[in-house]
Design a protein around this motif. Structure first.
Motif, short mmCIF file in Angstrom:
data_model
loop_
_atom_site.label_atom_id
_atom_site.label_comp_id
_atom_site.label_asym_id
_atom_site.label_seq_id
_atom_site.Cartn_x
_atom_site.Cartn_y
_atom_site.Cartn_z
N ASP A 23 -35.16 -34.62 26.91
CA ASP A 23 -35.92 -35.84 26.65
C ASP A 23 -35.37 -37.00 27.49
O ASP A 23 -36.13 -37.81 28.02
CB ASP A 23 -35.90 -36.21 25.17
N LYS A 59 -41.77 -44.35 20.69
CA LYS A 59 -42.93 -43.49 20.89
C LYS A 59 -43.60 -43.86 22.21
O LYS A 59 -43.72 -45.03 22.54
CB LYS A 59 -43.90 -43.69 19.73
N CYS A 78 -40.86 -49.27 20.23
CA CYS A 78 -39.99 -49.02 19.08
C CYS A 78 -40.87 -48.70 17.88
O CYS A 78 -41.86 -49.40 17.62
CB CYS A 78 -39.14 -50.26 18.80
N GLU A 119 -35.10 -40.60 21.16
CA GLU A 119 -34.20 -41.06 20.11
C GLU A 119 -32.75 -40.89 20.55
O GLU A 119 -32.38 -39.86 21.11
CB GLU A 119 -34.44 -40.23 18.85
N GLU A 151 -41.64 -38.74 22.10
CA GLU A 151 -40.72 -39.57 21.34
C GLU A 151 -39.33 -39.44 21.93
O GLU A 151 -38.95 -38.37 22.40
CB GLU A 151 -40.67 -39.09 19.88
N TYR A 211 -42.79 -47.15 26.39
CA TYR A 211 -42.48 -46.69 25.03
C TYR A 211 -42.41 -47.91 24.12
O TYR A 211 -42.10 -49.00 24.58
CB TYR A 211 -41.13 -45.96 25.01
N THR A 250 -33.08 -51.97 13.40
CA THR A 250 -31.99 -51.16 13.94
C THR A 250 -30.77 -51.99 14.33
O THR A 250 -29.68 -51.46 14.44
CB THR A 250 -32.46 -50.35 15.17
N PRO A 258 -31.55 -44.66 13.25
CA PRO A 258 -31.59 -44.27 14.67
C PRO A 258 -32.64 -45.06 15.45
O PRO A 258 -33.68 -45.43 14.90
CB PRO A 258 -31.97 -42.79 14.61
N HIS A 259 -32.34 -45.32 16.69
CA HIS A 259 -33.29 -46.00 17.57
C HIS A 259 -34.31 -44.97 18.04
O HIS A 259 -33.95 -44.00 18.70
CB HIS A 259 -32.56 -46.60 18.78
N LYS A 260 -35.59 -45.18 17.69
CA LYS A 260 -36.65 -44.24 18.05
C LYS A 260 -37.78 -44.99 18.75
O LYS A 260 -38.13 -46.10 18.34
CB LYS A 260 -37.23 -43.56 16.81
#
Length: 141
Positions: free
Chosen positions: A64, A119, A130, A96, A94, A128, A108, A115-117
């Motif tokens: 990723d 999309k 948050c 992370e 995604e 992307y 966060t 966790p920092h995620k």
């Protein structure tokens, strides 16, 4: 300059020139206990110049992170001195854990265990967002 062949491991090829060290850091390769070679500004017929990373062991590699950094990178897997696979990584839907939200008001930044995620919202632009605060994360390719 000559860097030996890999018996077991990975070759990350077609890295945009100058981005090899950033990929090295994102993949946390300073923490691995195997040989790692970073070749900067190698000549390339397709790209003019490119970076190459050689990892001398079959460790867990975060695909990723590679797809986020540059989806044009080729991941070559080598086992017992033979090429096993050649994979072109897609941009992940995604991400992370390896990039952080820059919004100081994001949950966060207050809650350290969240966790920092992010999309993927625009594949063409590499944008992307948050999942908590909708802040834009765009990587300059």
């Amino acid at each position: 300059m000559e860097i030996g062949a890999i018996r077991n491991g990975y070759v990350l090829d077609h890295i945009k020139a100058g981005m090899g060290m950033e990929l090295y850091n994102i993949l946390k390769l300073k923490n691995v206990d195997c040989q790692v070679a970073l070749i900067k500004n190698a000549e390339s017929r397709k790209m003019g110049k490119k970076d190459i990373l050689k990892i001398g062991d079959l460790i867990d590699v975060n695909l990723d992170a590679i797809g986020f950094l540059d989806p044009n990178i080729t991941v070559i897997t080598i086992k017992d001195g033979e090429l096993v696979s050649k994979t072109h990584i897609e941009m992940p839907e995604e991400i992370e854990g390896f990039v952080k939200c820059k919004n100081p008001r994001c949950i966060t930044t207050v809650e350290q265990e969240i966790p920092h995620k992010f999309k993927l919202t625009d594949r063409e632009k590499g944008t992307y967002r948050c999942i908590y605060c909708e802040s834009v994360l765009k990587y300059n390719r």
